[in-house]
Design an enzyme around this catalytic site. Structure first.
Site, PDB file in Angstrom:
ATOM      1  N   LYS A  12       1.066  -1.253   0.086  1.00  0.00           N
ATOM      2  CA  LYS A  12      -0.009  -0.096  -0.063  1.00  0.00           C
ATOM      3  C   LYS A  12       1.030   1.187   0.013  1.00  0.00           C
ATOM      4  O   LYS A  12       1.670   1.317   0.796  1.00  0.00           O
ATOM      5  CB  LYS A  12      -0.940   0.092   1.185  1.00  0.00           C
ATOM      6  CG  LYS A  12      -2.036   0.999   1.175  1.00  0.00           C
ATOM      7  CD  LYS A  12      -2.961   0.777   0.305  1.00  0.00           C
ATOM      8  CE  LYS A  12      -4.152  -0.086   0.699  1.00  0.00           C
ATOM      9  NZ  LYS A  12      -5.334  -0.304   0.046  1.00  0.00           N
ATOM     10  N   THR A  57      -3.342  -5.362   1.070  1.00  0.00           N
ATOM     11  CA  THR A  57      -2.884  -4.162   1.156  1.00  0.00           C
ATOM     12  C   THR A  57      -3.506  -3.472   2.113  1.00  0.00           C
ATOM     13  O   THR A  57      -3.065  -2.412   2.874  1.00  0.00           O
ATOM     14  CB  THR A  57      -2.604  -3.656  -0.179  1.00  0.00           C
ATOM     15  OG1 THR A  57      -3.995  -3.331  -0.728  1.00  0.00           O
ATOM     16  CG2 THR A  57      -1.934  -4.330  -1.134  1.00  0.00           C
ATOM     17  N   PHE A 166      32.890  29.939 -12.843  1.00  0.00           N
ATOM     18  CA  PHE A 166      32.952  28.924 -14.029  1.00  0.00           C
ATOM     19  C   PHE A 166      33.517  29.334 -15.217  1.00  0.00           C
ATOM     20  O   PHE A 166      33.106  30.339 -15.896  1.00  0.00           O
ATOM     21  CB  PHE A 166      31.333  28.391 -14.179  1.00  0.00           C
ATOM     22  CG  PHE A 166      31.266  27.103 -14.997  1.00  0.00           C
ATOM     23  CD1 PHE A 166      31.769  25.962 -14.767  1.00  0.00           C
ATOM     24  CD2 PHE A 166      30.809  27.105 -16.492  1.00  0.00           C
ATOM     25  CE1 PHE A 166      31.610  24.897 -15.450  1.00  0.00           C
ATOM     26  CE2 PHE A 166      30.502  26.132 -17.077  1.00  0.00           C
ATOM     27  CZ  PHE A 166      31.126  24.983 -16.800  1.00  0.00           C
ATOM     28  N   GLN A 231      30.156  20.657  -9.662  1.00  0.00           N
ATOM     29  CA  GLN A 231      30.883  19.405  -9.092  1.00  0.00           C
ATOM     30  C   GLN A 231      31.733  19.280  -7.977  1.00  0.00           C
ATOM     31  O   GLN A 231      31.605  18.535  -7.112  1.00  0.00           O
ATOM     32  CB  GLN A 231      31.592  18.648 -10.354  1.00  0.00           C
ATOM     33  CG  GLN A 231      30.596  18.283 -11.450  1.00  0.00           C
ATOM     34  CD  GLN A 231      30.496  19.236 -12.451  1.00  0.00           C
ATOM     35  OE1 GLN A 231      30.432  20.578 -12.192  1.00  0.00           O
ATOM     36  NE2 GLN A 231      30.138  18.957 -13.869  1.00  0.00           N
ATOM     37  N   HIS A 259      20.048  28.243 -12.735  1.00  0.00           N
ATOM     38  CA  HIS A 259      20.743  29.150 -13.191  1.00  0.00           C
ATOM     39  C   HIS A 259      20.193  30.420 -13.120  1.00  0.00           C
ATOM     40  O   HIS A 259      18.958  30.647 -13.092  1.00  0.00           O
ATOM     41  CB  HIS A 259      20.861  28.923 -14.955  1.00  0.00           C
ATOM     42  CG  HIS A 259      21.418  27.671 -15.210  1.00  0.00           C
ATOM     43  ND1 HIS A 259      22.921  27.496 -14.876  1.00  0.00           N
ATOM     44  CD2 HIS A 259      20.987  26.409 -15.984  1.00  0.00           C
ATOM     45  CE1 HIS A 259      23.299  26.062 -15.523  1.00  0.00           C
ATOM     46  NE2 HIS A 259      22.120  25.628 -16.118  1.00  0.00           N
TER      47      HIS A 259
END
Length: 310
Positions: A12, A57, A166, A231, A259
């Site tokens: 369930k 269930t 970056f 990362q 972003h």
């Protein structure tokens, strides 16, 4: 028979249970969404429709609510352990139980002040507002002899407004992205961590403290890492958890890069990205998706690569 039965399970899903604990005038809330999945000797129900080995269930649903009252809910992990042990040990045909739980946090509504006694200062004891930060998660799997506990969270949105860059990436004829030496870094954290507690002879972790401390170390790593890539930040978040929490051997994150792009305000005669601040457009899609597993040295990865299957 030209076909045979493969992996199967039943149960369930999404049993919403809210447990109110009354400690005098002070109340406490545990708000869970519990999904039960059972597997074992279930071939006949598939082949012939015989329900001889099938626990309904609806019964699993009732068990969730009964256990919430009978045992209380100390933590999502502890509640899931009670349920998994019950289903495997009480029903001979059931060999494996998997309990998935989402927990929704609440915090108390503060009273307006000491002079609010006549209008209900007790609201601080029994009035709550739903927290909107994250959903806590856990999955408990038990096969009658060993445990696997994987906990985590999702929908935790975090942002660094600076200390992120970056640049130096691969460029080809389709590359239009400009290098950034000061950018916003934002993500919506989905993370799971696996405990090294696997059997009843081991000392069980303090589940509530573990969650609080794991979340703290994860957020501190996000805030304190000068990021040259998402990362790098992801790895530092996982490494900080493993370095500080001995009960955890594996961490997996799925981090969408939320972003934020500088808005071009030159058509209006305005300069953007000035010393006193800047205006950004927050894009919801498409987004970069950064995913990785961080392991304690010598341990094997067991958390599924695709977190949507967990």
């Amino acid at each position: 028979m030209p076909t045979i039965l493969g992996q199967n399970q039943y149960g369930k899903a999404e049993n919403r249970v809210v447990k109110i604990t009354r400690d005098g005038a002070t109340h406490h809330i545990k708000d869970l969404n519990v999904s039960v999945s059972l597997s074992g000797d279930m071939e006949e129900v598939h082949y012939s429709g015989s329900n001889t080995n099938v626990l309904p269930t609806d019964t699993t649903k009732n068990t969730v609510y009964a256990f919430a009252k009978e045992y209380g809910i100390e933590s999502a992990e502890q509640f899931g352990i009670h349920l998994a042990r019950h289903f495997v040990t009480s029903q001979e045909p059931i060999h494996r139980a998997r309990i998935r739980i989402e927990e929704y946090a609440w915090e108390r509504i503060e009273a307006s002040g000491a002079d609010s006694q006549s209008t209900g200062a007790d609201e601080v004891k029994h009035s709550f507002v739903r927290k909107g930060q994250e959903v806590r998660l856990t999955q408990i799997t038990y096969d009658g002899s060993s445990w696997e506990v994987i906990s985590g969270l999702k929908d935790l949105v975090v942002m660094n407004s600076t200390n992120s860059e970056f640049w130096g990436y691969v460029k080809d004829k389709y590359t239009t992205l400009k290098e950034a030496h000061d950018r916003i870094l934002a993500t919506q954290v989905s993370g799971r961590w696996r405990f090294n507690w696997t059997d009843d002879d081991q000392r069980m972790p303090h589940w509530e403290k573990s969650y609080e401390q794991t979340r703290k170390h994860m957020l501190q790593a996000f805030a304190e890492t000068y990021s040259l890539s998402l990362q790098q930040t992801l790895y530092q978040m996982g490494a900080r958890i493993i370095d500080n929490r001995s009960e955890i051997d594996e961490v997996r994150f799925s981090l969408p890069n939320k972003h934020h792009f500088l808005v071009d305000l030159e058509p209006f005669g305005l300069k953007n990205d000035t010393a006193d601040g800047a205006v950004y457009y927050a894009a919801d899609r498409p987004y970069g998706l950064i995913e990785a597993t961080i392991l304690r040295d010598g341990c094997e990865a067991r958390i599924p690569v695709d977190l949507t299957n967990l």
